[in-house]
Design an enzyme around this catalytic site. Structure first.
Site, mmCIF file in Angstrom:
data_model
loop_
_atom_site.group_PDB
_atom_site.id
_atom_site.type_symbol
_atom_site.label_atom_id
_atom_site.label_comp_id
_atom_site.label_asym_id
_atom_site.label_seq_id
_atom_site.Cartn_x
_atom_site.Cartn_y
_atom_site.Cartn_z
ATOM 1 N N THR A 118 3.546 -1.364 1.266
ATOM 2 C CA THR A 118 3.943 -2.210 0.144
ATOM 3 C C THR A 118 4.426 -1.119 -0.683
ATOM 4 O O THR A 118 4.138 0.092 -1.057
ATOM 5 C CB THR A 118 2.686 -2.814 -0.576
ATOM 6 O OG1 THR A 118 3.173 -3.467 -1.947
ATOM 7 C CG2 THR A 118 1.653 -1.717 -0.556
ATOM 8 N N TYR A 142 -5.264 -2.452 -4.306
ATOM 9 C CA TYR A 142 -4.474 -3.004 -3.270
ATOM 10 C C TYR A 142 -3.545 -1.930 -2.917
ATOM 11 O O TYR A 142 -3.344 -1.364 -1.738
ATOM 12 C CB TYR A 142 -3.775 -4.194 -3.575
ATOM 13 C CG TYR A 142 -2.456 -4.447 -2.684
ATOM 14 C CD1 TYR A 142 -2.556 -4.815 -1.402
ATOM 15 C CD2 TYR A 142 -1.306 -4.703 -3.171
ATOM 16 C CE1 TYR A 142 -1.841 -5.062 -0.484
ATOM 17 C CE2 TYR A 142 -0.047 -5.018 -2.408
ATOM 18 C CZ TYR A 142 -0.635 -5.223 -0.703
ATOM 19 O OH TYR A 142 0.487 -5.231 0.127
#
Length: 330
Positions: A118, A142
């Site tokens: 990501t 995250y």
């Protein structure tokens, strides 16, 4: 073609698009998914094995029963606000489960992996666009949990003959133009999906989380990539590894950013609906602007996106959502 590949999280939004493209390309696909956020209905090719990556015994049994030539690893938790509230769960599901997967790869000698990472690993970039050599300083659990996965893969590769392609996604949206696949998760929180839902009266309003960012209109800017183009990048990465080439870390984006206000306005124009918009406070862990520097993926993999246009992304999302009688997820 007789290559057999394992796709973890293949019943999810991005994974299911990749599974479909793999099947169409002639691969023998096995999907391993606990279906907590994915749907069996999304798997249009291959075999589904319902299982969790934390269940090491089950995972090892799957590896022993099949001779995988490669693994594509999508299974993960991916909400920034949720990760801030529940960091331990994110490290467990994302990082620890990646370790379990790598151990299985090691036990049976799988030598190729494509990892779903990501742009959150970059945190709040000092320079835009963000390139693969930009500092990795994630600002939320995250992003940190996914960066830890990258470290695991890279360290293991240095100590073995594993080769990898790590794909750092920017903001994924859209649906398969033929109407076969799209986002099936009822409570999906991505801006384009939420905004399209609101245009279709499935939600009462769209919230803008923060209007005081250091951007031209005060709202956060993101690089949006169509899910079909992202899926195609995975097949290009697999072909690249099959050719025996060296490991890579690559950005997946278009190199153009749109603010929250710009996205909302395009959805209003394309849908013809003037829905309610509410301005509220920033969410913890949200950077102001993240735009991909994505030249490298085209140069190395020959990736050639077909849906590089915000209006196409919005239009395919709207078409998918309108075609659904309801937003069920079993």
């Amino acid at each position: 073609m007789n290559q057999k590949v394992l796709v973890t999280g293949g019943a999810g939004y991005i994974g299911s698009h990749v599974v479909r493209q793999l099947g169409e390309a002639g691969y023998d696909v096995v999907v391993y998914d606990n279906c907590s956020t994915g749907s069996p209905k999304a798997i249009l090719n291959g075999e589904l094995i319902v299982g969790d990556l934390k269940d090491v015994e089950c995972l090892c049994e799957v590896f022993s029963q099949h001779q995988f030539t490669a693994v594509l690893h999508f299974a993960a938790s991916l909400s920034v606000p949720e990760s801030v509230a529940h960091p331990l769960e994110y490290y467990a599901n994302n990082t620890c489960n990646t370790l379990n997967l790598l151990r299985c790869c090691h036990n049976v000698g799988v030598k190729q992996i494509i990892f779903s990472s990501t742009a959150a690993v970059y945190g709040q970039p000092e320079k835009i666009p963000v390139t693969e050599s930009s500092p990795t300083e994630p600002i939320n659990p995250y992003g940190r949990s996914k960066l830890a996965c990258e470290w695991l893969i890279r360290d293991y590769a240095k100590a073995s003959d594993l080769r990898y392609v790590i794909l750092r996604y920017f903001n994924v949206a859209g649906a398969e133009p033929g109407g076969r696949l799209g986002q099936m998760l009822k409570d999906a929180s991505h801006l384009i999906r939420v905004t399209c839902d609101t245009a279709l009266r499935r939600r009462t309003e769209v919230k803008i989380f923060g209007t005081d960012f250091p951007t031209p209109d005060g709202t956060a800017i993101r690089d949006y990539i169509h899910v079909e183009d992202l899926a195609a990048a995975h097949l290009d990465a697999l072909t690249y590894l099959e050719q025996g080439k060296e490991s890579q870390v690559l950005n997946c984006g278009y190199g153009k950013g749109y603010s929250v206000r710009e996205v909302i306005e395009r959805v209003k124009v394309i849908s013809g609906v003037d829905f309610r918009v509410i301005e509220t406070e920033r969410r913890a862990g949200d950077p102001a602007c993240v735009i991909a520097g994505a030249d490298k993926i085209g140069e190395l993999l020959g990736w050639n996106p077909k849906y590089n246009d915000l209006d196409q992304i919005v239009s395919t999302t709207l078409a998918w959502e309108m075609a659904q009688k309801d937003l069920m997820l079993n």
